[in-house]
Design a protein around this motif. Sequence first.
Motif, short mmCIF file in Angstrom:
data_model
loop_
_atom_site.label_atom_id
_atom_site.label_comp_id
_atom_site.label_asym_id
_atom_site.label_seq_id
_atom_site.Cartn_x
_atom_site.Cartn_y
_atom_site.Cartn_z
N PRO A 228 -4.49 -25.55 13.62
CA PRO A 228 -5.12 -24.30 13.14
C PRO A 228 -5.10 -23.19 14.18
N SER A 229 -5.31 -23.54 15.45
CA SER A 229 -5.27 -22.53 16.51
C SER A 229 -3.87 -21.95 16.64
N GLY A 230 -2.86 -22.78 16.46
CA GLY A 230 -1.49 -22.29 16.50
C GLY A 230 -1.19 -21.33 15.38
N ALA A 231 -1.78 -21.59 14.21
CA ALA A 231 -1.59 -20.70 13.07
C ALA A 231 -2.22 -19.33 13.33
N VAL A 232 -3.43 -19.33 13.88
CA VAL A 232 -4.13 -18.07 14.17
C VAL A 232 -3.37 -17.28 15.25
N ALA A 233 -2.98 -17.96 16.32
CA ALA A 233 -2.27 -17.29 17.40
C ALA A 233 -0.91 -16.79 16.93
N GLY A 234 -0.22 -17.61 16.14
CA GLY A 234 1.09 -17.20 15.62
C GLY A 234 0.98 -15.99 14.72
N ALA A 235 -0.07 -15.95 13.89
CA ALA A 235 -0.28 -14.80 13.02
C ALA A 235 -0.50 -13.53 13.84
N ALA A 236 -1.27 -13.64 14.92
CA ALA A 236 -1.53 -12.48 15.78
C ALA A 236 -0.23 -11.95 16.38
N LEU A 237 0.65 -12.84 16.79
CA LEU A 237 1.93 -12.41 17.37
C LEU A 237 2.82 -11.77 16.32
N MET A 238 2.83 -12.34 15.12
CA MET A 238 3.70 -11.81 14.07
C MET A 238 3.20 -10.49 13.51
N GLN A 239 1.93 -10.16 13.77
CA GLN A 239 1.36 -8.89 13.30
C GLN A 239 1.54 -7.75 14.30
N LEU A 240 2.14 -8.03 15.44
CA LEU A 240 2.41 -6.97 16.41
C LEU A 240 3.39 -5.96 15.81
N PRO A 241 3.31 -4.69 16.24
CA PRO A 241 4.24 -3.67 15.71
C PRO A 241 5.70 -4.10 15.83
N LYS A 242 6.05 -4.72 16.94
CA LYS A 242 7.38 -5.31 17.11
C LYS A 242 7.19 -6.81 17.39
N PRO A 243 7.22 -7.63 16.36
CA PRO A 243 6.98 -9.07 16.55
C PRO A 243 8.03 -9.67 17.47
N PRO A 244 7.68 -10.76 18.15
CA PRO A 244 8.65 -11.43 19.02
C PRO A 244 9.79 -12.05 18.21
N THR A 245 10.96 -12.11 18.83
CA THR A 245 12.09 -12.81 18.20
C THR A 245 12.05 -14.29 18.48
#
Length: 343
Positions: A228-245
């Motif tokens: 669950p923590s990975g899901a929350v952290a991953g969502a935060a990264l994917m919501q960045l203006p320029k998500p990581p590749t």
Amino acid sequence: MPPARARPVTLATVARHAQVHVSTASGALSETPSGVGADTVQRVRDLATALGYRRDVSAAGLRTGSSRLIGVLVPRLTDLVLASIYESIDAAASAAGYGTVVANTLDDPEHRRVRLDAMLSRRIDGVIIGDSHNGDSAGLELRDRGVPYVLVMRTLEGHPSVSTDDYQGGRLAAEHLLELGHRRVGVICGDQLASTGRERTLGFRRTFEAAGYPVPDAYTAASAFSTPSGAVAGAALMQLPKPPTAIFAVHDLLALGAMGAIRDAGRQVGRDVALIGYNDLDLAATLPVPLTSIRSDLAGMGSQSVDALLRALKGEVPHSVLLPPELVVRATTSPPSAEGAVH
């Protein structure tokens, strides 16, 4: 009237049936028989088994000053990494004639204190600690009490430990992504008070920095070590203006959560966003998109921590061990897409 309880078979009973002195029977049944012939040892042991004799471990401990028990502290055995390490600890301890007592600490200092006190009340011979954090005092308390101990999986300066070279593991993950052409990357860092989260993250970020592509703080997300923590952290990264590749998760369970976050963001793992986990659990190779991961020798950590503790029990000073990590490449890592390559 209830039937009379059968009286336990005593050592004297075994000796009488074997037609030997009680001291001879005791020696034959000890874990390291000496001064007793092999034939006698086998005959006494066979009779003891047939008669249902059970050695009184607590009484033996009073005589020898040893309980033949090793305490193991872990955050939670539901974590597949810790369960794998504990399985190896238990097997190695059993092979050396020791039992194990394991306790979940929930990564909480107060829980650890209570569990450790309960273990010490059972007169355990030594402790393997799998939940150490920066600032922990458990090792110092054990040292003050004269109880041998070894850390496993995590490290603390000044304390004997058996772990993976996590800094090198983070570096391997970074080098792989750099070789594939990724420049805008994110990290799911785990708990930064634990050496596993801290060293893996540090090795990864320093390698990218040395290559000229420092990872901004906004592209790092601290977390617990759970899906669950990975899901929350991953969502935060994917919501960045320029998500990581690409994303490096410092635990396979975190990577599992990140997979869901990448999917929910309308991206495909391995094609749109590369993903690397850590520890290479069995599940990594069997996921719908097999996970690239940094392999830790979990079984080796468990067995070598027991070896180190046994040396400490003999009065030796155990040396810390760093086992080498290994990059295992699977389908979740590929070069960035044409869109993602722009940075």
